[in-house]
Design an enzyme around this catalytic site. Structure first.
Site, PDB file in Angstrom:
ATOM      1  N   GLY A  24       0.856  -1.180   0.000  1.00 10.07           N
ATOM      2  CA  GLY A  24       0.000   0.000   0.000  1.00 10.07           C
ATOM      3  C   GLY A  24       0.889   1.226   0.000  1.00 10.07           C
ATOM      4  O   GLY A  24       2.118   1.109  -0.111  1.00 10.07           O
ATOM      5  N   HIS A 279      -6.360 -31.890  20.502  1.00 10.71           N
ATOM      6  CA  HIS A 279      -7.438 -31.115  19.895  1.00 10.71           C
ATOM      7  C   HIS A 279      -8.734 -31.377  20.651  1.00 10.71           C
ATOM      8  O   HIS A 279      -9.136 -30.611  21.498  1.00 10.71           O
ATOM      9  CB  HIS A 279      -7.538 -31.459  18.399  1.00 10.71           C
TER      10      HIS A 279
END
Ligand code: TZD
Ligand code: CA
Length: 526
Positions: A24, A279
């Site tokens: 940018g 998990h």
């Protein structure tokens, strides 16, 4: 010399001449001076930019520069950053900042409190206190990423780049910082004595071993010991041949399931993995009574946070070499690799994932690097694949989707000459889809196999476990990836059946191609 020129000298000296980015206005004064020997790989979304850089860093093993736009670009990159943290990829993220006089007033594109933005993911983050400190800070960002094996983050006000560098600060240009973490001889002897004294030792090998190029060494160690091998749970790279007779599979990512797998073993030696990345939360004992766990890792944080076992923080490669020496020359006969079972069949209109993976196994070159992001097909994958080399398997290390498709692009850029095949679910693909454009622009010969089951398959499975079967938002019907691919300039084909799929996959690609195939929804453990 300008600050910018000093920065490019530092980057060149440390091998960071491939920059992944999405720029940018704040970044333009830096990029305006980019020397000829640098290349800028443009990604169209910062998640894809970081995914590409992560793949590139994983195959090269080196720090990689990522060029982000201010806070908004950094924000888009954050999800992808979670994967880079757990794959321990030394990414050096830079973000352009507003000019110094405008930051306090929060002018457009100011990165407010920039050094805080990527915490706690980045291991080190900073904004230099003045332009004169930019070169040293950039060198530090590289060293921090390398030493910690974790992304670092540097925000640089764009008016700094064209300041004259203070000659005294250029002393940083010649710096080298290396880590040497070899174990003491007694340490290796102690581990060797434990292993040799064990009645029934078990090896648990982690992705760090593959990252360190230790796939073959780890295999030789297991053969010398004739010890069974599990891969660590939540595996992001494969450290061992998956059809080797000593291979037991990837440990299920739950406490009690891991403990069951340790049953009957008096010693578990964990090499190159955290203990453990669980998990599904199934509380219970971490290991059976009578099982001693010994973890060897060069990741001090992973050692510190483990809930059980002993740990030695040192280079697992040196320990493997020391163990092999201690065990003497026990050359084992060449193993009989375990043959895969017949692939399960689909339902007539859609293939079973087994059939897709069997087709890959039979058609793709033996040295293919697979980047996998298909979450419900895990069991099928290991059932059908036959991976015998290091660098064969990459999976999002934190489970953050959007890694696979761009990472395949980074893997192809980082190791030209080695075939790359991405295996991507129709849910996962959307998070990193813009990576297709970069693959097309660079004409990278990557095969993207798109498994289309119209669902977030793994979520549907989880919904069953969590008693949440009526949760909304778990289907993704109606996406035609062949048309999306065409829009990004990637050749594509819809494989109508198993034979068609095999004939398409048997062709050697000269550029990127997407192969869409309809599949039935399966369970990750099914
Ligand atoms: N968003 C992000 C960035 N990461 C995630 N892991 C998720 C959402 C949640 N999620 C999973 O953990 S698996 C999954 C989601 C949405 C489904 C992925 O669907 P898929 O694969 O089509 O890629 P399967 O084989 O159909 O499960
Ligand atoms: Ca899916």
């Amino acid at each position: 010399m300008l600050v910018r020129d000093a920065a490019y000298e530092i980057l060149r000296a440390h091998g960071l001449t491939t920059i992944f980015g999405n720029p940018g206005s704040n970044e333009l004064p830096f990029l305006a001076g980019m020397p000829e020997d640098f290349r800028y790989v443009l990604g169209l979304h910062e998640g894809a930019v970081v995914g590409m850089a992560d793949g590139y860093s994983q195959v090269t093993g080196q720090p990689v520069l990522v060029n982000l736009h201010a806070a908004s670009g950094t924000g888009n990159a954050m999800g992808a950053l979670t994967n880079a943290v757990y794959s321990r990829s030394p990414l050096v993220l830079t973000a352009g900042q507003q000019v110094r006089p405008a930051i306090g007033g929060e002018a457009m594109l100011s990165n407010v409190d920039a050094a805080q933005l990527t915490r706690p993911l980045a291991g080190w983050s900073a904004e230099p206190a003045c332009a004169a400190d930019v070169p040293r800070s950039l060198a530090q960002a590289i060293f921090e990423a390398r030493l910690r094996r974790r992304p670092s983050y540097l925000s640089v006000p764009y008016d700094d780049w064209t300041q004259e560098a203070d000659p005294a600060t250029l002393a940083v240009l010649g710096r080298a910082v290396e880590r040497s973490a070899h174990p003491a001889t007694e340490e290796v002897q102690r581990i060797a004595a434990a292993v040799q004294g064990a009645k029934n030792p078990l090896l648990v090998l982690g992705g760090d071993l593959d990252a360190a190029g230790l796939f073959d060494e780890a295999t030789a160690l297991a053969e010398a010991l004739q010890a069974p091998v599990w891969a660590a749970p939540s595996l992001f790279r494969l450290p061992f041949p998956n059809r080797h007779p000593l291979f037991r599979g990837v440990l299920p990512a739950a406490i009690t399931a891991v403990a069951s797998a340790f049953e009957g073993h008096d010693l578990v030696l964990v090499l190159g993995a955290p203990v453990f990345r669980y998990h599904e939360y199934v509380p219970g004992d971490y290991a059976p009574a009578g099982t001693r766990l010994l973890q060897v890792t060069d990741d001090a944080e992973a050692a510190a946070r483990a809930p059980f076992g002993e740990a030695v923080v040192t280079d697992p490669g040196a320990v493997i070499a020391g163990l092999r020496k201690a065990l003497g020359d026990r050359s084992a006969p060449a193993p009989d690799y375990v043959a895969p079972p017949e692939p399960k069949a689909g339902d007539g209109s859609a293939l079973h994932p087994d059939q897709v993976f069997a087709a890959l196994r039979d058609t793709q070159p033996a040295d293919t690097s697979y980047v996998v992001e298909s979450t419900s097909t895990n069991s099928s994958w290991w059932r059908q694949m036959d991976l015998r080399r290091g660098g064969s398997y990459y999976f999002p290390a934190s489970g953050g989707l959007g890694f696979g498709l761009p990472a395949a692009v980074g893997v192809a850029l980082g190791q030209p000459g080695r075939p790359v095949t991405a295996v991507i679910g129709d849910g996962s693909a959307n998070y990193g889809i813009t990576g297709l454009w970069t693959a097309a622009q660079h004409r990278l010969p990557v095969t993207f196999v798109l498994l289309r089951n119209g669902t977030y398959g793994a979520l549907q499975w989880f919904a069953g476990i969590l008693d949440a079967a009526d949760a909304p938002g778990t289907t993704v019907p109606g996406i035609d990836f062949t048309r999306i691919a065409a829009g990004y300039g990637v050749e594509s084909v819809h494989a109508a059946d198993a034979d068609h799929l095999r004939s398409v996959l048997a062709e050697t690609p000269s550029g990127p191609r997407l192969v869409q195939v309809d599949t039935v929804t399966t369970a990750p453990n099914g």
